[in-house]
Write an enzyme that holds these catalytic residues in place. Structure first.
Site, PDB file in Angstrom:
ATOM      1  N   ARG A  62       0.839  -1.190   0.000  1.00  0.00           N
ATOM      2  CA  ARG A  62       0.000   0.000   0.000  1.00  0.00           C
ATOM      3  C   ARG A  62       0.879   1.246   0.000  1.00  0.00           C
ATOM      4  O   ARG A  62       2.092   1.149   0.148  1.00  0.00           O
ATOM      5  CB  ARG A  62      -0.922  -0.004   1.235  1.00  0.00           C
ATOM      6  N   GLY A  63       0.232   2.413  -0.134  1.00  0.00           N
ATOM      7  CA  GLY A  63       0.980   3.667  -0.208  1.00  0.00           C
ATOM      8  C   GLY A  63       1.299   3.942  -1.669  1.00  0.00           C
ATOM      9  O   GLY A  63       1.767   3.044  -2.386  1.00  0.00           O
ATOM     10  N   ALA A  64       1.042   5.183  -2.109  1.00  0.00           N
ATOM     11  CA  ALA A  64       1.078   5.480  -3.547  1.00  0.00           C
ATOM     12  C   ALA A  64       2.398   5.086  -4.239  1.00  0.00           C
ATOM     13  O   ALA A  64       2.379   4.336  -5.212  1.00  0.00           O
ATOM     14  CB  ALA A  64       0.736   6.952  -3.763  1.00  0.00           C
ATOM     15  N   ARG A  96      -6.849  -0.784  -7.210  1.00  0.00           N
ATOM     16  CA  ARG A  96      -7.101   0.413  -6.409  1.00  0.00           C
ATOM     17  C   ARG A  96      -7.137   1.618  -7.347  1.00  0.00           C
ATOM     18  O   ARG A  96      -6.156   1.889  -8.037  1.00  0.00           O
ATOM     19  CB  ARG A  96      -6.006   0.595  -5.330  1.00  0.00           C
ATOM     20  N   GLN A 132      -3.196   2.864   9.728  1.00  0.00           N
ATOM     21  CA  GLN A 132      -1.845   2.917   9.146  1.00  0.00           C
ATOM     22  C   GLN A 132      -0.905   3.780   9.979  1.00  0.00           C
ATOM     23  O   GLN A 132       0.305   3.531  10.023  1.00  0.00           O
ATOM     24  CB  GLN A 132      -1.897   3.468   7.711  1.00  0.00           C
ATOM     25  N   ASP A 174      -1.900  10.694  -2.591  1.00  0.00           N
ATOM     26  CA  ASP A 174      -2.158   9.600  -3.541  1.00  0.00           C
ATOM     27  C   ASP A 174      -2.338  10.102  -4.956  1.00  0.00           C
ATOM     28  O   ASP A 174      -2.115   9.376  -5.918  1.00  0.00           O
ATOM     29  CB  ASP A 174      -3.402   8.817  -3.113  1.00  0.00           C
ATOM     30  N   ASN A 179      -5.610  12.325  -0.414  1.00  0.00           N
ATOM     31  CA  ASN A 179      -4.799  11.520   0.518  1.00  0.00           C
ATOM     32  C   ASN A 179      -5.762  10.795   1.462  1.00  0.00           C
ATOM     33  O   ASN A 179      -6.992  10.956   1.380  1.00  0.00           O
ATOM     34  CB  ASN A 179      -3.807  12.416   1.277  1.00  0.00           C
ATOM     35  N   LYS A 180      -5.213  10.015   2.337  1.00  0.00           N
ATOM     36  CA  LYS A 180      -6.005   9.181   3.248  1.00  0.00           C
ATOM     37  C   LYS A 180      -7.122   9.993   3.916  1.00  0.00           C
ATOM     38  O   LYS A 180      -6.917  11.130   4.328  1.00  0.00           O
ATOM     39  CB  LYS A 180      -5.065   8.589   4.307  1.00  0.00           C
TER      40      LYS A 180
HETATM   41  O1  MRU Z   1      -4.852   3.208   1.735  1.00  0.00           O
HETATM   42  P1  MRU Z   1      -3.380   3.425   1.805  1.00  0.00           P
HETATM   43  O2  MRU Z   1      -2.747   2.913   3.047  1.00  0.00           O
HETATM   44  O3  MRU Z   1      -2.682   2.933   0.548  1.00  0.00           O
HETATM   45  O4  MRU Z   1      -3.243   5.010   1.806  1.00  0.00           O
HETATM   46  C1  MRU Z   1      -1.963   5.571   1.808  1.00  0.00           C
HETATM   47  C2  MRU Z   1      -1.962   7.042   1.923  1.00  0.00           C
HETATM   48  O5  MRU Z   1      -2.982   7.680   1.945  1.00  0.00           O
HETATM   49  C3  MRU Z   1      -0.623   7.712   1.905  1.00  0.00           C
HETATM   50  O6  MRU Z   1      -0.655   8.887   2.655  1.00  0.00           O
HETATM   51  C4  MRU Z   1      -0.259   8.065   0.455  1.00  0.00           C
HETATM   52  O7  MRU Z   1      -0.370   6.933  -0.376  1.00  0.00           O
HETATM   53  C5  MRU Z   1       1.105   8.625   0.344  1.00  0.00           C
HETATM   54  S1  MRU Z   1       2.362   7.428   0.635  1.00  0.00           S
HETATM   55  C6  MRU Z   1       3.865   8.161   0.408  1.00  0.00           C
END
Ligand code: MRU
Length: 351
Positions: free
Chosen positions: A53-55, A96, A201, A242, A251-252
């Site tokens: 996970r994470g962009a 996703r 997270q 993201d 973002n989240k």
């Molecule tokens: O749902 P996730 O855990 O993939 O969400 C991640 C985030 O929102 C992060 O803040 C974003 O991807 C940036 S990661 C450098």
């Protein structure tokens, strides 16, 4: 488990097997487990369930996913090979929808593969291009860290949300990359990690990776952030992204709330993200925000917390208008939207 001397890398590629190895992030912090994806279906599952996970990490996984599909293909003619790779790309893209880096990583390798005229050359090219995507992400995160640490005072209390760390990238991190670079530069840093409901997270991952590096971190619930800001306990907010459109930062879920509160308290609100997260030709309204399952909210610690017939709404991300963002820390420096839109476009066209 990796020692804190080795870089924390959530996704690695093993060409000889071939396999993608990943840290099963859903199992942190109870246990550190690495698992392997030998095929695209397993990789897609790992992305859907948020083990990966994470962009930026999704970009790396997408790139290596195409390389894995190429290496494991048994097609004997080029058309069939290209069709298999394209189907693998479609499957990975469907996992996703919001993080644009996933599409960036997949498309980079796909475009490179399509230029080759033999299957063997295409397989080599896929691996080389995926390695390039991963290596660039490492360099990018370190550059983001360097640019970001320069705006911090010598002693700094930073609030962050979700996990924009090494676990969300190839290594180092974006928001947490700024924090790591600041610590390296001798800045005294204290981090507040918002727990990040519903999947935690911040509580599970950000605190784990910062503590592993010996960085001072305190977990708070998401709803405590405004109160900390009001009490003067936060100097700056730094989050990841993201997707960044011309008018909003995705973002989240919960990020927008922090931006509103930071602005109300005149606290700088920064976003740290690589250029691969920009989607500067799109607008907020164009973007699909992933909605996740009822179970993620209706259960906590294995216990049901919401009566059966009650509805749940579970968007994974929110959009923060760019007017609330003090700056976007990138590998090319710090930009503001909409003022920097033409500079951002020019840099994107050059690269
Ligand atoms: O749902 P996730 O855990 O993939 O969400 C991640 C985030 O929102 C992060 O803040 C974003 O991807 C940036 S990661 C450098």
């Amino acid at each position: 488990m990796q020692s804190s001397d080795t870089p924390l890398r959530p996704v690695t590629f093993h060409q000889d097997i071939p396999a993608i190895r990943f840290i099963a992030q859903t199992r942190l912090p109870e246990e550190y487990v690495e698992e392997s994806a030998y095929d695209i279906d397993r990789l897609a599952d790992a992305i859907r369930c948020l083990d990966i996970r994470g962009a930026p990490a999704l970009g790396v996984a997408g790139a290596y996913g195409i390389a894995l599909a190429a290496l494991t293909s048994t097609a004997l003619d080029l058309d069939k090979f290209r069709q298999e790779i394209s189907e693998a790309a479609d499957l990975l893209r469907s996992t996703r929808p919001t993080a644009v880096n996933l599409f960036y990583g997949i498309n980079r390798v796909l475009t490179a593969v399509e230029q080759e005229q033999t299957i063997s050359a295409a397989k080599d090219r896929a691996v080389n291009e995926a390695d390039a995507v991963a290596d660039e992400d490492s360099r990018t995160c370190h550059a983001i860290g360097e640019h970001g640490q320069k705006i911090l005072p010598q002693s700094c209390r930073i609030l962050t949300h979700c996990n924009a760390g090494a676990l969300a990238c190839r290594e180092w991190g974006t928001a947490l990359g700024v924090i790591r670079s600041a610590v390296q530069a001798g800045i005294s840093v204290q981090v507040y990690a918002c727990e990040t409901r519903p999947l935690l997270q911040g509580a599970r991952l950000t605190s784990w990776e910062l503590a592993r590096d010996g960085i001072d971190v305190t977990v708070i619930t998401d709803s405590m952030a405004a109160s900390l800001m009001r009490k003067g306990m936060v100097d700056i907010v730094i989050v990841g992204a993201d997707r960044i459109t011309k008018d909003a930062v995705f973002n989240k879920i919960g990020t927008y709330m922090h931006a509103v509160c930071a602005n109300a308290h005149q606290i700088p609100f920064y976003v740290a993200a690589p250029f691969s997260t920009f989607d500067e030709e799109s607008e907020e309204a164009d973007i699909i925000v992933e909605e996740r399952s009822r179970e993620e909210i209706a259960y906590f610690g294995g216990r049901r917390t919401i009566p059966d017939l009650v509805k749940v709404y579970n968007p994974a991300f929110d959009a923060t208008p760019v007017s609330l963002v003090s700056g976007i820390i990138t590998e090319h420096g710090i930009f503001r939207l909409p003022e920097s839109l033409s500079d951002i476009r020019a840099i994107r066209q050059r690269s």
